[in-house]
Design an enzyme around this catalytic site. Structure first.
Site, PDB file in Angstrom:
ATOM      1  N   LYS A   1       1.593  -9.868 -18.079  1.00 27.30           N
ATOM      2  CA  LYS A   1       1.803 -10.180 -16.657  1.00 27.30           C
ATOM      3  C   LYS A   1       0.803 -11.230 -16.169  1.00 27.30           C
ATOM      4  O   LYS A   1       1.137 -12.104 -15.381  1.00 27.30           O
ATOM      5  CB  LYS A   1       1.680  -8.889 -15.834  1.00 27.30           C
ATOM      6  CG  LYS A   1       2.052  -9.037 -14.381  1.00 27.30           C
ATOM      7  CD  LYS A   1       3.542  -9.233 -14.181  1.00 27.30           C
ATOM      8  CE  LYS A   1       3.901  -9.599 -12.761  1.00 27.30           C
ATOM      9  NZ  LYS A   1       5.211 -10.231 -12.665  1.00 27.30           N
TER      10      LYS A   1
ATOM     11  N   CYS B   1       0.843  -1.196   0.000  1.00 26.81           N
ATOM     12  CA  CYS B   1       0.000   0.000   0.000  1.00 26.81           C
ATOM     13  C   CYS B   1       0.878   1.245   0.000  1.00 26.81           C
ATOM     14  O   CYS B   1       2.081   1.174   0.206  1.00 26.81           O
ATOM     15  CB  CYS B   1      -0.849   0.024   1.263  1.00 26.81           C
ATOM     16  SG  CYS B   1      -1.776  -1.483   1.508  1.00 26.81           S
TER      17      CYS B   1
ATOM     18  N   HIS C   1      22.243 -37.872 -23.193  1.00 27.88           N
ATOM     19  CA  HIS C   1      21.169 -38.561 -23.927  1.00 27.88           C
ATOM     20  C   HIS C   1      20.683 -37.711 -25.096  1.00 27.88           C
ATOM     21  O   HIS C   1      19.545 -37.867 -25.528  1.00 27.88           O
ATOM     22  CB  HIS C   1      20.029 -38.909 -22.973  1.00 27.88           C
ATOM     23  CG  HIS C   1      20.464 -39.845 -21.887  1.00 27.88           C
ATOM     24  ND1 HIS C   1      20.686 -41.185 -22.112  1.00 27.88           N
ATOM     25  CD2 HIS C   1      20.789 -39.625 -20.592  1.00 27.88           C
ATOM     26  CE1 HIS C   1      21.102 -41.758 -20.986  1.00 27.88           C
ATOM     27  NE2 HIS C   1      21.181 -40.828 -20.044  1.00 27.88           N
TER      28      HIS C   1
ATOM     29  N   GLU D   1      13.072 -15.030 -21.567  1.00 26.04           N
ATOM     30  CA  GLU D   1      11.933 -14.113 -21.672  1.00 26.04           C
ATOM     31  C   GLU D   1      12.337 -12.637 -21.734  1.00 26.04           C
ATOM     32  O   GLU D   1      11.628 -11.847 -22.341  1.00 26.04           O
ATOM     33  CB  GLU D   1      10.901 -14.360 -20.572  1.00 26.04           C
ATOM     34  CG  GLU D   1      11.319 -13.956 -19.185  1.00 26.04           C
ATOM     35  CD  GLU D   1      10.227 -14.215 -18.156  1.00 26.04           C
ATOM     36  OE1 GLU D   1       9.054 -13.993 -18.452  1.00 26.04           O
ATOM     37  OE2 GLU D   1      10.570 -14.639 -17.035  1.00 26.04           O
TER      38      GLU D   1
ATOM     39  N   TRP E   1      -3.369  -2.130  -1.455  1.00 21.85           N
ATOM     40  CA  TRP E   1      -3.093  -3.379  -2.160  1.00 21.85           C
ATOM     41  C   TRP E   1      -3.394  -4.443  -1.119  1.00 21.85           C
ATOM     42  O   TRP E   1      -2.654  -4.607  -0.146  1.00 21.85           O
ATOM     43  CB  TRP E   1      -1.638  -3.409  -2.628  1.00 21.85           C
ATOM     44  CG  TRP E   1      -1.173  -4.725  -3.168  1.00 21.85           C
ATOM     45  CD1 TRP E   1      -0.448  -5.680  -2.505  1.00 21.85           C
ATOM     46  CD2 TRP E   1      -1.381  -5.237  -4.481  1.00 21.85           C
ATOM     47  NE1 TRP E   1      -0.195  -6.733  -3.325  1.00 21.85           N
ATOM     48  CE2 TRP E   1      -0.748  -6.493  -4.546  1.00 21.85           C
ATOM     49  CE3 TRP E   1      -2.041  -4.743  -5.619  1.00 21.85           C
ATOM     50  CZ2 TRP E   1      -0.764  -7.267  -5.710  1.00 21.85           C
ATOM     51  CZ3 TRP E   1      -2.037  -5.523  -6.753  1.00 21.85           C
ATOM     52  CH2 TRP E   1      -1.408  -6.762  -6.801  1.00 21.85           C
TER      53      TRP E   1
ATOM     54  N   LYS F   1      13.985 -17.135 -17.256  1.00 21.27           N
ATOM     55  CA  LYS F   1      14.252 -15.700 -17.055  1.00 21.27           C
ATOM     56  C   LYS F   1      15.081 -15.161 -18.220  1.00 21.27           C
ATOM     57  O   LYS F   1      14.809 -14.098 -18.743  1.00 21.27           O
ATOM     58  CB  LYS F   1      15.031 -15.443 -15.751  1.00 21.27           C
ATOM     59  CG  LYS F   1      14.269 -15.546 -14.471  1.00 21.27           C
ATOM     60  CD  LYS F   1      13.341 -14.401 -14.172  1.00 21.27           C
ATOM     61  CE  LYS F   1      11.941 -14.721 -14.591  1.00 21.27           C
ATOM     62  NZ  LYS F   1      11.121 -15.491 -13.727  1.00 21.27           N
TER      63      LYS F   1
HETATM   64  C1  F6R Z   1       7.886 -15.794 -15.855  1.00 23.45           C
HETATM   65  C2  F6R Z   1       6.495 -15.568 -15.538  1.00 23.45           C
HETATM   66  C3  F6R Z   1       5.479 -16.530 -16.033  1.00 23.45           C
HETATM   67  C4  F6R Z   1       4.444 -16.806 -14.944  1.00 23.45           C
HETATM   68  C5  F6R Z   1       3.304 -17.678 -15.501  1.00 23.45           C
HETATM   69  C6  F6R Z   1       2.312 -18.044 -14.429  1.00 23.45           C
HETATM   70  O1  F6R Z   1       8.713 -14.795 -15.337  1.00 23.45           O
HETATM   71  O2  F6R Z   1       6.158 -14.594 -14.900  1.00 23.45           O
HETATM   72  O3  F6R Z   1       6.056 -17.706 -16.465  1.00 23.45           O
HETATM   73  O4  F6R Z   1       5.077 -17.448 -13.882  1.00 23.45           O
HETATM   74  O5  F6R Z   1       2.651 -16.979 -16.530  1.00 23.45           O
HETATM   75  O6  F6R Z   1       1.750 -16.917 -13.868  1.00 23.45           O
HETATM   76  P1  F6R Z   1       0.987 -16.967 -12.478  1.00 23.45           P
HETATM   77  O7  F6R Z   1       1.966 -17.294 -11.423  1.00 23.45           O
HETATM   78  O8  F6R Z   1       0.398 -15.602 -12.351  1.00 23.45           O
HETATM   79  O9  F6R Z   1      -0.069 -18.032 -12.618  1.00 23.45           O
END
Ligand code: F6R
Length: 607
Positions: free
Chosen positions: A602, A2, A505, A489, A76, A486
């Site tokens: 996100k 918050c 393998h 992406e 929040w 990481k």
């Molecule tokens: C990677 C990432 C994604 C999320 C995935 C699941 O950095 O952020 O792979 O982990 O989309 O998202 P949630 O956890 O919100 O279900």
């Protein structure tokens, strides 16, 4: 996470306060509210679900005129869903005083029980409301003293701002554990959770210290210590612009969130480890089902799936229960996966991931109980399960999951230990684990200092590489998967991960001097086997980056990063920030924006 704000002095304008409050919304905002003292010395408050934008419409015409003191809050949710009643400010029973709070009050249940016995009436399900009633109890005409005495009863973290109708032109603030900045712009006292809203008025600010209480008005500010002694705190000059201030001076939200991990982890633990005992009150309604469960079904996607892999292993080792995990997009189409003796654990930081939700909708009724592990109070997943455990990690703005991943790991370790306890894990062992977990935020904090520098050096060596193969064994295989995810992406390097034992393998065919390998190899039971895998890689002339720990004695001609040594089950949580920082530096060196990777969202709300 918050945000709170307070303006004190006759030149206070509500429209200005709301503009400033809007600047705190990047910290997360599901509801907002203000309280102010008007020219007739009345206390007026308004709150709404949603963002600050809506608040202005709720305030009476000409509300701007004659305001002498005002406080505001951007919420929040942590305790209680996002709703008008749970939004701040919270008022006392007499409706004479209003309070906004950022933080978590760990002993709020005890305090509320005590206040209820003394006939206080509570209107919300938040932990914060106790503060208004505690100040009311302590108030005898001196607001500063009342805030001081009320603060003395609070356990946990808080930044508080309070106004009282008998104290026009005054805002009293206090802090412990949650950030609070105060300032004076010549005609007004200003307080805020961070400097973002303040720097448009003044660049000279004071960061309050734990235990400080401050009184703000048009004339100036005065600060007292916990024991009531007047104290001067140093004035800091802010030379960031507003945009940089939102990121607390970091170049990107992702970097800020990586560095927020110690605090996020402390918030995840807050109130959940007491006298070395793990307390997850949220499980009480399903305790019997957990005890009788014959299997645990873990469902998640992406980074959350990697946290689930660590959880599965730790759970099996400690609880002696069989655990199965699959990515939600596969699990949801499998048949006969749950029965009356199984418990579902669904992991999703957003709580909105479509495949995870569909798995729950299809299977929830067939199992004995379902648990969500999420960062988002009020998210859809919380309505699809029997009970929810919240990460309390604060909002994550960078698209790549960072602090929510380590918070997931921490909470899942706690969940596994609680499950294990219902099935015979000794109290001594559980306490041992709990004590170890309590120390994790400090270890991560210490590690971050050198991790940033070391990973940047390695990233400079490999900034132009097109490929990376991550390898790991045991607890470090999920870490390798997370490191590859990481990197791909945010830096668009073709990165994948494989169990180190699988190298020969097939995967080893890829390797040559232009194809580096990132080996996650702590000094645990996998060490000898990992050492021979690394030899295999080197004999194909592939460059090796080694992430290990202080106890390791791997050969030093490799690019080596040493994380602090911890027990093997905890290494994933310590190793994660190194992999996040490596990916971050690779992206920045490749001139990419790590906060906004292409093609990604996100919350993945589509299947
Ligand atoms: C990677 C990432 C994604 C999320 C995935 C699941 O950095 O952020 O792979 O982990 O989309 O998202 P949630 O956890 O919100 O279900």
């Amino acid at each position: 996470m918050c945000g709170i704000i307070g303006f004190a002095g006759k030149s206070t304008r509500l429209s200005t306060l709301l503009d400033s409050l809007r600047k705190l919304e990047y910290r997360g905002s599901d509801s907002a509210g203000v309280a102010y003292i008007n020219s007739s010395n009345q206390l007026i408050s308004a709150k709404t679900v949603g963002t600050t934008e809506k608040l202005m419409d709720l305030l009476p015409d000409k509300a701007d005129a004659g305001v002498t003191a005002a406080i505001g809050h951007s919420r929040w949710a942590t305790h209680g869903e996002p709703s008008k009643k749970n939004a701040h400010p919270h008022l006392d029973c007499s409706r004479n005083l209003a309070v906004v709070h950022n933080g978590i009050i760990e002993n709020f249940e005890d305090l509320r029980d005590r206040l209820l016995k003394r006939s206080h009436v509570f209107l919300s399900s938040t932990d914060s409301e106790v503060i208004a009633h505690l100040i009311e109890e302590s108030y005898n005409g001196d607001l500063i003293d009342a805030v001081k005495r009320a603060s003395g009863e609070l356990e946990g973290a808080y930044a508080i701002a309070a106004v009282h109708k008998d104290h026009p032109g005054v805002v009293v603030v206090a802090r412990k554990g949650s950030p609070l900045v105060i300032a004076h712009d010549g005609s007004r006292g200003l307080a805020s959770s961070d400097v973002t809203p303040i720097i448009s008025y003044t660049r000279e600010v004071i960061y309050l210290e734990d235990g400080d209480i401050a009184c703000l008005n048009a004339e100036g500010i005065s600060i007292l210590t916990t024991s009531g002694e007047p104290v001067d705190r140093p004035v800091s000059h802010i030379d960031w612009d507003e945009q940089a201030a939102e990121k607390s001076g970091y170049d990107h939200f992702m970097l800020k969130e990586i560095f927020e991990q110690p605090q996020a982890l402390r918030n995840t633990i807050a109130g959940r480890i007491r006298d070395s005992k793990i307390v997850l009150a949220e499980l009480s309604s399903i305790e019997q089902h957990i005890q009788k469960a014959e299997s645990v079904k873990i469902v998640a996607c992406g980074t959350s799936y990697h946290a689930g892999l660590v959880f599965k292993r730790f759970l099996e080792e400690n609880a002696g229960v069989s655990a199965e995990i699959d990515v939600a997009s596969e699990f949801r189409y499998r048949k006969n996966v749950c029965d009356a003796n199984s418990v579902i654990v669904a992991i999703s930081q957003s709580g909105e991931t479509a495949d995870t939700l569909e798995f729950l909708r299809k299977n929830r009724k067939n199992c004995s109980a379902s648990i969500a592990v999420t960062n988002t109070v009020g998210s859809t997943i919380t309505r699809e399960v029997d009970t929810s455990l919240f990460l309390n990690a604060g909002p994550e703005i960078g698209v790549a999951a960072t602090k929510t991943y380590t918070a997931q790991l921490l909470l899942l370790y706690m969940l596994a230990i609680r499950i294990a306890q219902t099935r015979g894990l000794s109290e001594e062992k559980a306490k041992d684990h709990a004590r170890t977990l309590s120390g994790i935020p400090a270890i991560v904090e210490k590690a971050l200092v050198s991790a940033d520098r070391e990973t940047r050096i390695i990233a400079e060596l490999f900034r132009n590489t097109r490929d990376f193969l991550f390898i790991g064994r045991g607890y470090s295989y999920p870490t390798a998967l997370e490191g590859a995810l990481k990197l791909k992406e945010i830096s668009y390097v073709n990165a994948s991960a494989v169990q180190a034992g699988e190298l020969k393998h097939g995967h080893i065919a890829l390797l040559d001097e232009s194809f580096p390998v990132f080996a996650v190899a702590p000094s645990d039971f996998t060490k000898v086997k990992m050492a021979s895998n690394i030899m295999e890689v080197k004999s194909r002339c592939a460059p090796v980056v080694l992430l290990t720990d202080d106890n390791a004695s791997f050969e030093d001609q490799l690019s080596v990063i040493k994380a602090p040594f911890v027990s093997e089950w905890l290494y994933p949580i310590i190793a994660a920030p190194y992999l996040q920082l490596f990916a971050y530096h690779m992206a920045v060196l490749r001139e990419l924006d790590p906060d906004r990777p292409r093609n990604l969202a996100k919350s993945v709300t589509v299947e």
